[in-house]
Scaffold this motif. Structure first.
Motif, short mmCIF file in Angstrom:
data_model
loop_
_atom_site.label_atom_id
_atom_site.label_comp_id
_atom_site.label_asym_id
_atom_site.label_seq_id
_atom_site.Cartn_x
_atom_site.Cartn_y
_atom_site.Cartn_z
N GLY A 9 8.02 3.31 1.54
CA GLY A 9 8.33 2.45 2.69
C GLY A 9 8.59 1.03 2.24
O GLY A 9 7.75 0.42 1.57
N ALA A 10 9.77 0.49 2.56
CA ALA A 10 10.14 -0.86 2.11
C ALA A 10 10.47 -1.74 3.31
O ALA A 10 11.61 -2.13 3.51
CB ALA A 10 11.33 -0.79 1.15
N SER A 11 9.45 -2.03 4.12
CA SER A 11 9.66 -2.94 5.25
C SER A 11 8.83 -4.20 5.00
O SER A 11 9.26 -5.12 4.32
CB SER A 11 9.27 -2.24 6.55
N VAL A 12 7.59 -4.23 5.52
CA VAL A 12 6.73 -5.40 5.33
C VAL A 12 5.54 -5.05 4.42
O VAL A 12 5.34 -5.66 3.37
CB VAL A 12 6.22 -5.93 6.70
N ALA A 13 4.77 -4.03 4.82
CA ALA A 13 3.57 -3.71 4.05
C ALA A 13 3.93 -3.25 2.64
O ALA A 13 3.28 -3.66 1.66
CB ALA A 13 2.76 -2.63 4.77
N GLY A 14 4.96 -2.40 2.50
CA GLY A 14 5.30 -1.82 1.20
C GLY A 14 5.64 -2.87 0.15
O GLY A 14 4.99 -2.96 -0.90
N PRO A 15 6.65 -3.72 0.38
CA PRO A 15 7.00 -4.73 -0.62
C PRO A 15 5.89 -5.75 -0.88
O PRO A 15 5.76 -6.25 -1.99
CB PRO A 15 8.24 -5.41 -0.01
N THR A 16 5.07 -6.05 0.14
CA THR A 16 3.97 -7.00 -0.08
C THR A 16 2.95 -6.39 -1.04
O THR A 16 2.49 -7.04 -1.98
CB THR A 16 3.29 -7.35 1.27
N LEU A 17 2.62 -5.13 -0.81
CA LEU A 17 1.70 -4.44 -1.71
C LEU A 17 2.30 -4.39 -3.12
O LEU A 17 1.62 -4.67 -4.12
CB LEU A 17 1.44 -3.03 -1.19
N ALA A 18 3.59 -4.06 -3.19
CA ALA A 18 4.25 -3.94 -4.49
C ALA A 18 4.20 -5.28 -5.24
O ALA A 18 3.96 -5.32 -6.45
CB ALA A 18 5.70 -3.50 -4.29
N PHE A 19 4.42 -6.37 -4.53
CA PHE A 19 4.40 -7.70 -5.14
C PHE A 19 3.07 -7.94 -5.86
O PHE A 19 3.03 -8.30 -7.03
CB PHE A 19 4.61 -8.77 -4.05
N TRP A 20 1.98 -7.71 -5.12
CA TRP A 20 0.67 -8.07 -5.66
C TRP A 20 0.20 -7.06 -6.71
O TRP A 20 -0.47 -7.45 -7.68
CB TRP A 20 -0.34 -8.22 -4.53
#
Ligand SMILES: Cc1cc2nc3c(=O)[nH]c(=O)nc-3n(C[C@H](O)[C@H](O)[C@H](O)COP(=O)(O)OP(=O)(O)OC[C@H]3O[C@@H](n4cnc5c(N)ncnc54)[C@H](O)[C@@H]3O)c2cc1C
Length: 405
Positions: A9-20
């Motif tokens: 999932g690449a909306s809000v939660a997914g990329p934020t988790l991926a960043f950190w």
């Protein structure tokens, strides 16, 4: 070898988790079922702790530069005249319009841009099978590819299909309301306020400005009929036409746009309640775990804060079970408050009778009046925030640094 994580999932939660996670040294892959980043979506709020997450990511200024410019929220009558107006919040936590109000697609793009060099993105694919043992998860993708990961996190939103593979007990709790969102042309008498018409018979129309010269419209309808979200677009448009054909303000131009074939996003509002957000090496984050629905006004704030917290909890320990337990212990109270909507929500704000609507309008007038605002905005806070918990009441953990080993 760094630990490997698949985020779906690449909306809000997914990329934020991926960043950190990437920052903490994990090897992160993000899979998104659509062929590219999704642009759709209306204004979403970023408040309190979530704004701090963007600040720590170095994205706050870019997000502020991309706000929609919404000046506040005004409830209007049958002819579009203001009944009660609530200016945009300046304390970051109160009022329907937040200071950091941004189109969901814009926020998604910012998060993607901040991660694309450190994270592997795969668009147009999705998980078909998950098979875990004590040491990892074997993932089968729709494309036929097979790969093993140390952890899998589903950030697929409330309608996640993969969730049932690992959480068969997951059930949605419907709120008895459907919403259709669409973008319509801006016209001369539009303003930079969120204008909201309570139309009676459980219906509402809202028009919001954006920063690209169009208007983000929504119609909502209280209904006991479930399964409308499973109709095709033509069927849903027919339901909306029948329900809104006699609504004098806002609806005619929305129905015109639907008749012209404007694309729309249709949602049957439901909360997710799960006894646990992880099963072994598979976890949930964002709406897939705890959707509070748009009436809570805090879904994006929860997604940003929750994804950050999950990364921090995982990176702090080499034991994923301890990390997942810590994440859940930190987030549960915040999520529980967000999900406990005031009694009568969303029916009270969408009355079915004339008397109910008259009472609501009187309460809104009172809430917006100067005396009410002077006594601490008590009434305004209760009505205007729809019971949203203070977004700054959640304390973020320390930023994830290197993954513990
Ligand atoms: C297109 C869209 C429009 C939205 N518009 C609004 C709005 O106008 N107002 C509002 O309040 N909220 C809106 N939301 C919801 C809002 O984004 C969330 O409430 C909140 O930001 C939490 O985000 P999330 O990342 O947890 O989930 P979501 O934002 O729902 O994102 C889930 C992502 O997972 C992807 N996905 C789903 N299934 C799979 C799968 N099987 N495999 C891989 N990827 C998958 C989806 O395509 C999506 O990109 C919208 C969401 C989407 C996806």
């Amino acid at each position: 070898m760094p630990p490997t994580v698949l985020v779906s999932g690449a909306s809000v939660a997914g990329p934020t988790l991926a960043f950190w996670l990437a920052r903490a040294g994990y090897a992160v892959t993000v899979v998104e079922r659509t062929d590219g980043l999704r642009e759709e979506g209306q204004n979403v709020d970023v408040r309190g702790a979530a704004r701090e997450v963007l600040r720590r990511m170095g994205l706050e200024d870019a997000a502020l530069a991309a706000t929609t410019g919404e000046q506040g929220t005004a409830f209007v009558d049958d002819r579009g005249r203001d009944i009660a107006a609530f200016p945009a919040g300046t304390d970051d936590t109160s009022g329907p319009t937040a200071e950091l109000e941004i189109l969901r697609g814009r926020l998604g793009q910012l998060l993607f841009d901040a991660t694309e060099h450190d994270v592997e993105y795969r668009f147009g694919d999705q998980v078909r099978g998950l098979d875990q043992d004590a040491n990892g998860v074997d993932v089968t993708f729709a494309s036929g590819a097979q790969e093993r990961f140390d952890l899998v996190v589903l950030a697929e939103g409330v309608n996640s299909r993969t969730r049932a593979l690992a959480f068969p007990e997951a059930r949605k709790q419907h709120l008895g309301m459907v919403i259709a969102y669409l973008t319509i042309p801006r016209q001369d008498d539009d303003t930079d306020w969120w204008r909201w018409y309570v139309a009676g018979r459980g219906r509402g129309v809202s028009l919001r400005p954006d920063d690209v010269g169009t208007i983000r419209a929504a119609v909502n309808l209280m209904t006991d009929t479930r399964g409308l979200d499973e109709l095709d677009s033509a069927g849903q448009a027919t339901v909306l036409r029948r329900a809104f054909q006699d609504v004098p303000w806002g609806a005619p131009r929305i129905l015109d746009a639907l008749a012209d074939g404007a694309p729309f996003y249709f949602e049957d509002l439901a909360q997710m309640h799960l006894p646990s957000w992880s099963a072994g090496r598979i976890a949930l984050v964002g709406d897939a775990a705890w959707c509070a629905t748009p009436v809570s006004g805090i879904g994006t704030t929860l997604a940003l804060s929750g994804a950050y917290t999950l990364a921090a909890s995982l990176a702090a320990t080499p034991d994923h079970r301890a990390g997942l337990a810590d994440f859940e212990q930190r987030m549960r109270p915040f999520v529980a408050k967000a999900q406990s909507l005031p009694p009568g929500t969303p029916g009270l704000a969408n009355p079915r009778t004339d008397r109910g609507r008259a009472l609501l309008w009187a309460a809104l007038r009172l809430a917006a009046s100067r005396p009410a605002q002077r006594v601490g905005g008590l009434v305004g806070g209760a009505l205007g925030s729809f019971g949203r918990p203070p977004a700054d009441a959640y304390r973020l953990p320390e930023a994830p640094s290197a993954v513990a080993d």
